[in-house]
Design a protein around this motif. Structure first.
Motif, PDB file in Angstrom:
ATOM      1  N   TYR A  27       0.779  -1.240   0.000  1.00 42.50           N
ATOM      2  CA  TYR A  27       0.000   0.000   0.000  1.00 42.50           C
ATOM      3  C   TYR A  27       0.808   1.286   0.000  1.00 42.50           C
ATOM      4  O   TYR A  27       0.240   2.368  -0.052  1.00 42.50           O
ATOM      5  N   LYS A  28       2.133   1.196   0.069  1.00 37.16           N
ATOM      6  CA  LYS A  28       2.909   2.428   0.258  1.00 37.16           C
ATOM      7  C   LYS A  28       2.675   3.462  -0.858  1.00 37.16           C
ATOM      8  O   LYS A  28       2.514   4.647  -0.581  1.00 37.16           O
ATOM      9  N   ASP A  29       2.654   3.014  -2.104  1.00 38.34           N
ATOM     10  CA  ASP A  29       2.486   3.978  -3.201  1.00 38.34           C
ATOM     11  C   ASP A  29       1.113   4.644  -3.159  1.00 38.34           C
ATOM     12  O   ASP A  29       0.994   5.845  -3.339  1.00 38.34           O
ATOM     13  N   LYS A  30       0.095   3.839  -2.932  1.00 31.90           N
ATOM     14  CA  LYS A  30      -1.263   4.380  -2.887  1.00 31.90           C
ATOM     15  C   LYS A  30      -1.425   5.394  -1.753  1.00 31.90           C
ATOM     16  O   LYS A  30      -2.015   6.459  -1.931  1.00 31.90           O
ATOM     17  N   ILE A  31      -0.930   5.022  -0.588  1.00 30.23           N
ATOM     18  CA  ILE A  31      -1.106   5.897   0.570  1.00 30.23           C
ATOM     19  C   ILE A  31      -0.247   7.158   0.428  1.00 30.23           C
ATOM     20  O   ILE A  31      -0.703   8.269   0.707  1.00 30.23           O
ATOM     21  N   TYR A  32       0.964   6.978  -0.072  1.00 28.03           N
ATOM     22  CA  TYR A  32       1.821   8.151  -0.272  1.00 28.03           C
ATOM     23  C   TYR A  32       1.201   9.095  -1.306  1.00 28.03           C
ATOM     24  O   TYR A  32       1.163  10.306  -1.122  1.00 28.03           O
ATOM     25  N   LEU A  34      -1.947   9.419  -2.169  1.00 26.91           N
ATOM     26  CA  LEU A  34      -3.113  10.103  -1.612  1.00 26.91           C
ATOM     27  C   LEU A  34      -2.668  11.275  -0.732  1.00 26.91           C
ATOM     28  O   LEU A  34      -3.192  12.385  -0.847  1.00 26.91           O
ATOM     29  N   CYS A  35      -1.677  11.029   0.128  1.00 29.17           N
ATOM     30  CA  CYS A  35      -1.193  12.087   1.018  1.00 29.17           C
ATOM     31  C   CYS A  35      -0.606  13.234   0.205  1.00 29.17           C
ATOM     32  O   CYS A  35      -0.840  14.412   0.500  1.00 29.17           O
ATOM     33  N   THR A 101       2.881  23.396  -5.825  1.00 30.79           N
ATOM     34  CA  THR A 101       3.810  23.764  -6.891  1.00 30.79           C
ATOM     35  C   THR A 101       5.140  23.031  -6.751  1.00 30.79           C
ATOM     36  O   THR A 101       5.935  23.032  -7.666  1.00 30.79           O
ATOM     37  N   GLU A 102       5.337  22.428  -5.595  1.00 26.57           N
ATOM     38  CA  GLU A 102       6.562  21.659  -5.422  1.00 26.57           C
ATOM     39  C   GLU A 102       6.692  20.597  -6.503  1.00 26.57           C
ATOM     40  O   GLU A 102       7.784  20.298  -6.964  1.00 26.57           O
ATOM     41  N   GLY A 103       5.557  20.047  -6.889  1.00 29.91           N
ATOM     42  CA  GLY A 103       5.547  19.070  -7.979  1.00 29.91           C
ATOM     43  C   GLY A 103       6.195  19.651  -9.218  1.00 29.91           C
ATOM     44  O   GLY A 103       6.911  18.971  -9.943  1.00 29.91           O
ATOM     45  N   ALA A 104       5.977  20.952  -9.438  1.00 31.64           N
ATOM     46  CA  ALA A 104       6.525  21.622 -10.618  1.00 31.64           C
ATOM     47  C   ALA A 104       8.047  21.564 -10.605  1.00 31.64           C
ATOM     48  O   ALA A 104       8.676  21.366 -11.629  1.00 31.64           O
TER      49      ALA A 104
ATOM     50  N   VAL B  58       2.596   8.946  -8.929  1.00 27.15           N
ATOM     51  CA  VAL B  58       3.428   9.377  -7.807  1.00 27.15           C
ATOM     52  C   VAL B  58       3.753   8.106  -7.039  1.00 27.15           C
ATOM     53  O   VAL B  58       2.861   7.322  -6.750  1.00 27.15           O
ATOM     54  N   VAL B  59       5.020   7.875  -6.770  1.00 29.86           N
ATOM     55  CA  VAL B  59       5.368   6.677  -5.993  1.00 29.86           C
ATOM     56  C   VAL B  59       6.064   7.077  -4.694  1.00 29.86           C
ATOM     57  O   VAL B  59       6.670   8.140  -4.602  1.00 29.86           O
ATOM     58  N   ALA B  60       5.951   6.180  -3.731  1.00 30.21           N
ATOM     59  CA  ALA B  60       6.559   6.436  -2.422  1.00 30.21           C
ATOM     60  C   ALA B  60       8.069   6.579  -2.573  1.00 30.21           C
ATOM     61  O   ALA B  60       8.675   5.953  -3.434  1.00 30.21           O
TER      62      ALA B  60
END
Lengths: 191, 83
Positions: A27-32, A34-35, A101-104, B58-60
């Motif tokens: 679940y790490k990718d999904k939960i990360y 989402l957060c 915007t950090e994603g940018a 997006v990955v952990a």
């Protein structure tokens, strides 16, 4: 998959720490993700996702199995994110620079390393922009929209995660996407 | 509101939620042929949904699992408060 998860949960309940590692891996990718979509900041997302897993571990005996483990985990994570967003509020203005915007920056780094075709750059800008608009949504709409469209959950599942009746979830999704559409239109026009 | 008629707004929501009947879809299609507002509204919403679904994965971060495992309390206590 469900039976593997249930077996891991049972093992953790009976005191097998290592079994929890399996659940984190699943679940790490999904939960990360989402957060990250909820708070728009990678470091905060990591912090929140880790905390969600630790809480799940500590409280595993409270998980009754009457709904999916993932639903329970998502609920812990969304509640943590919402708490964090509420705490942030005093110095958080809608017009201030958006943490999303950090994603940018992340995208720009990738772009620097390896120049992208123009269409791809445009595509990324569009996505960054969408994340920014998602960040501007009131948290109740944001949660519903993210669970629905990013996590691809059914209305029933979202209703369990958010602890709300299905019609309320539906209304929030409708209002959320309506708000996104309006914001999107404005930018498209100003270009 | 894109169109005066609430009815078509409801149909658009139904269509996007995947809950529209074939009959209703036909009615909506017929309406959208003549109503530019509804047509635009429908396509704009569809685009937003598409964009969200396509949002780059997006990955952990690295060592995520390792870090979580390190953070777990040593002995799992039976009745720790949920907070």
């Amino acid at each position: 998959m469900e039976s593997l998860i249930n077996s891991l949960v049972t093992q953790v309940k009976s005191g097998n720490r290592e079994a929890f590692e399996g659940l984190v891996e699943i679940y790490k990718d999904k939960i990360y993700r989402l957060c990250y979509r909820m708070v728009g900041d990678r470091h905060e997302a990591e912090d929140l996702a880790q905390e969600a897993f630790v809480r799940a571990f500590v409280n595993i005996d409270k998980y009754s199995g009457s709904y999916k483990f993932s639903t329970w985990l998502y609920r812990i994570a969304t509640n943590l994110c919402i708490d964090r967003l509420r705490k942030r509020k005093p110095d958080y203005s809608m017009d201030a620079e958006i943490p999303g915007t950090e994603g940018a920056t992340l995208y720009s780094q990738v772009a620097d390393a390896d120049p992208l075709p123009e269409e791809e750059v445009e595509e990324r800008e569009k996505r960054d922009h969408l994340q920014q608009e998602i960040m501007k949504l009131p948290e109740k709409y944001r949660t519903a929209i993210l669970l629905k469209y990013i996590e691809d959950m059914s209305l029933e599942e979202i209703s369990s995660v958010m602890d709300l009746p299905v019609p309320t979830v539906k209304t929030r999704i409708h209002r959320g996407r309506e708000a996104l559409k309006k914001a999107y239109k404005k930018v498209a026009k100003s270009r | 509101m894109s169109c005066e008629s609430e009815e078509y707004m409801d149909l658009i929501d139904k269509a996007l939620d995947g809950e529209i009947t074939a009959e209703e879809q036909a009615e909506l299609d017929r309406h959208m042929e003549s109503c530019e507002n509804c047509r635009e509204h429908y396509h704009a919403l569809k685009e937003i949904i598409f964009e969200m679904k396509e949002a780059s994965p997006v990955v952990a971060p690295a060592h995520f699992t390792e870090n979580v495992m390190k953070m777990l309390p040593e002995v799992k206590k039976r009745s720790m408060p949920a907070q």
